[in-house]
Design an enzyme around this catalytic site. Sequence first.
Site, PDB file in Angstrom:
ATOM      1  CB  ILE A  19      -0.960  -0.028   1.212  1.00  0.00           C
ATOM      2  CG1 ILE A  19      -1.964  -1.188   1.064  1.00  0.00           C
ATOM      3  CG2 ILE A  19      -1.725   1.299   1.340  1.00  0.00           C
ATOM      4  CD1 ILE A  19      -2.853  -1.418   2.282  1.00  0.00           C
ATOM      5  CG  ASP A  60      13.332   0.642  13.270  1.00  0.00           C
ATOM      6  OD1 ASP A  60      12.124   0.851  13.545  1.00  0.00           O
ATOM      7  OD2 ASP A  60      13.911  -0.421  13.532  1.00  0.00           O
ATOM      8  CG  ASN A  87       1.047   2.468   4.705  1.00  0.00           C
ATOM      9  OD1 ASN A  87      -0.033   1.906   4.546  1.00  0.00           O
ATOM     10  ND2 ASN A  87       2.182   2.016   4.172  1.00  0.00           N
ATOM     11  CE1 TYR A 152      -1.838  -5.102  11.293  1.00  0.00           C
ATOM     12  CE2 TYR A 152      -4.099  -5.921  11.362  1.00  0.00           C
ATOM     13  CZ  TYR A 152      -3.103  -5.197  10.734  1.00  0.00           C
ATOM     14  OH  TYR A 152      -3.377  -4.563   9.534  1.00  0.00           O
ATOM     15  CE  LYS A 156      -2.775  -1.661  11.475  1.00  0.00           C
ATOM     16  NZ  LYS A 156      -2.064  -0.572  10.798  1.00  0.00           N
TER      17      LYS A 156
HETATM   18  N1  LIG Z   1      -2.874  -5.644   3.239  1.00  0.00           N
HETATM   19  C1  LIG Z   1      -4.027  -5.693   3.887  1.00  0.00           C
HETATM   20  O1  LIG Z   1      -4.870  -6.583   3.672  1.00  0.00           O
HETATM   21  C2  LIG Z   1      -4.350  -4.638   4.920  1.00  0.00           C
HETATM   22  C3  LIG Z   1      -5.645  -4.610   5.471  1.00  0.00           C
HETATM   23  C4  LIG Z   1      -5.959  -3.667   6.424  1.00  0.00           C
HETATM   24  C5  LIG Z   1      -5.015  -2.746   6.813  1.00  0.00           C
HETATM   25  N2  LIG Z   1      -3.767  -2.789   6.270  1.00  0.00           N
HETATM   26  C6  LIG Z   1      -2.797  -1.790   6.733  1.00  0.00           C
HETATM   27  O2  LIG Z   1      -2.265  -1.102   5.619  1.00  0.00           O
HETATM   28  C7  LIG Z   1      -0.921  -0.698   5.894  1.00  0.00           C
HETATM   29  C8  LIG Z   1       0.019  -1.183   4.806  1.00  0.00           C
HETATM   30  O3  LIG Z   1      -0.096  -2.598   4.718  1.00  0.00           O
HETATM   31  P1  LIG Z   1       0.651  -3.455   3.602  1.00  0.00           P
HETATM   32  O4  LIG Z   1      -0.210  -4.631   3.347  1.00  0.00           O
HETATM   33  O5  LIG Z   1       1.081  -2.578   2.486  1.00  0.00           O
HETATM   34  O6  LIG Z   1       1.915  -3.954   4.450  1.00  0.00           O
HETATM   35  P2  LIG Z   1       3.390  -4.323   3.954  1.00  0.00           P
HETATM   36  O7  LIG Z   1       3.856  -5.366   4.913  1.00  0.00           O
HETATM   37  O8  LIG Z   1       3.426  -4.607   2.489  1.00  0.00           O
HETATM   38  O9  LIG Z   1       4.180  -2.962   4.222  1.00  0.00           O
HETATM   39  C9  LIG Z   1       4.472  -2.490   5.507  1.00  0.00           C
HETATM   40  C10 LIG Z   1       5.775  -1.712   5.414  1.00  0.00           C
HETATM   41  O10 LIG Z   1       6.039  -1.121   6.708  1.00  0.00           O
HETATM   42  C11 LIG Z   1       7.450  -1.171   6.912  1.00  0.00           C
HETATM   43  N3  LIG Z   1       7.726  -1.080   8.345  1.00  0.00           N
HETATM   44  C12 LIG Z   1       7.284  -1.906   9.322  1.00  0.00           C
HETATM   45  N4  LIG Z   1       7.776  -1.519  10.507  1.00  0.00           N
HETATM   46  C13 LIG Z   1       8.558  -0.429  10.279  1.00  0.00           C
HETATM   47  C14 LIG Z   1       9.358   0.396  11.125  1.00  0.00           C
HETATM   48  N5  LIG Z   1       9.459   0.178  12.438  1.00  0.00           N
HETATM   49  N6  LIG Z   1      10.010   1.439  10.572  1.00  0.00           N
HETATM   50  C15 LIG Z   1       9.924   1.678   9.236  1.00  0.00           C
HETATM   51  N7  LIG Z   1       9.195   0.911   8.381  1.00  0.00           N
HETATM   52  C16 LIG Z   1       8.529  -0.134   8.908  1.00  0.00           C
HETATM   53  C17 LIG Z   1       7.848  -2.535   6.336  1.00  0.00           C
HETATM   54  O11 LIG Z   1       9.235  -2.595   6.068  1.00  0.00           O
HETATM   55  C18 LIG Z   1       6.980  -2.612   5.087  1.00  0.00           C
HETATM   56  O12 LIG Z   1       7.657  -2.125   3.944  1.00  0.00           O
HETATM   57  C19 LIG Z   1      -0.601  -1.264   7.271  1.00  0.00           C
HETATM   58  O13 LIG Z   1      -0.829  -0.288   8.253  1.00  0.00           O
HETATM   59  C20 LIG Z   1      -1.580  -2.392   7.426  1.00  0.00           C
HETATM   60  O14 LIG Z   1      -1.861  -2.717   8.772  1.00  0.00           O
HETATM   61  C21 LIG Z   1      -3.398  -3.700   5.333  1.00  0.00           C
END
Ligand SMILES: NC(=O)c1ccc[n+]([C@@H]2O[C@H](COP(=O)([O-])OP(=O)(O)OC[C@H]3O[C@@H](n4cnc5c(N)ncnc54)[C@H](O)[C@@H]3O)[C@@H](O)[C@H]2O)c1
Length: 261
Positions: A19, A60, A87, A152, A156
């Site tokens: 995302i 980080d 995000n 999680y 959230k």
């Molecule tokens: N994919 C889904 O189905 C879904 C559904 C509901 C909500 N979300 C939310 O959408 C957002 C994006 O999800 P996604 O599926 O793209 O996840 P993803 O795992 O593809 O991406 C998450 C990114 O966050 C980075 N990250 C994590 N911890 C970090 C830190 N401490 N410092 C810096 N970077 C950090 C990771 O390296 C990764 O690149 C998240 O908040 C997730 O909870 C996703």
Amino acid sequence: MERQLAGRHVLVTGAAGGIGAELCRTLAGRGAKVCGLDRDRASLARLARAQPGIATLAADLGRAQELAKRLAAQAKKDGPFDGLVSNAALFKDAGTLAKTTPAIWKEEIDGNLAGAFNVVHALLPAMRRRKNGALVFIASVNARVFLGHPAYSAAKAALLAFARAAAVEGGRHGVRSNVILPGTVATPAWRGRLRKDPKLFAKLRKWYPLGRIVEPAEVAKAACFLLSDDASAVSGACLDVDCGLMAGVKPLAAELTQEEF
Ligand SMILES: NC(=O)c1ccc[n+]([C@@H]2O[C@H](COP(=O)([O-])OP(=O)(O)OC[C@H]3O[C@@H](n4cnc5c(N)ncnc54)[C@H](O)[C@@H]3O)[C@@H](O)[C@H]2O)c1
């Protein structure tokens, strides 16, 4: 629409994820100056190659002091931040309370909540001083109902309270704060579960009133709205971007009514 975010400098965390990369592309496409932050250096480098127009920052979110320094340096270089899309997220395999250990609980709460706090803590003083800031938190439908992954989900849900605090305290300083709650979105975060069941997304469709899961671009477009002046009176809101999931339980409604729809 193309210039909806013209003149805005927006930080996107978790920019190298599924995302996050789409957020960077869509925001930049609508005129924002985008800085994508992630701790995954290899994926961030891929993002920088794919989207040469955006700035990238390897940091980080869990390291508050270092993060604040890096963001201050970035703001000095490219100008102060007007917007944030918080995000980044951390998602472990433990789907049930029974499998959630104290270590997993702490890691998921810290990874999803403390990181969001740390970045807001670093950016908020300048936004308040400039009377200009839009915060968008990416939460999840897991904040509303239990769909597995208790730590999680708890993190959230806590984000919603945090976002409201920022909305109420930030209001008179020109800072708005809102939350997006996505349903299932096809991203690399699902890789492990798709390996176990390649038909998972097809199976999930029946729960979604729109008959499909969410596209990353649909989350990004909602974020553009909340960051922009189109949402100038919107603060403290929680916007479900979930193909109707939170409207009701479709298979249960069909069983109760004994009707097809
Ligand atoms: N994919 C889904 O189905 C879904 C559904 C509901 C909500 N979300 C939310 O959408 C957002 C994006 O999800 P996604 O599926 O793209 O996840 P993803 O795992 O593809 O991406 C998450 C990114 O966050 C980075 N990250 C994590 N911890 C970090 C830190 N401490 N410092 C810096 N970077 C950090 C990771 O390296 C990764 O690149 C998240 O908040 C997730 O909870 C996703």
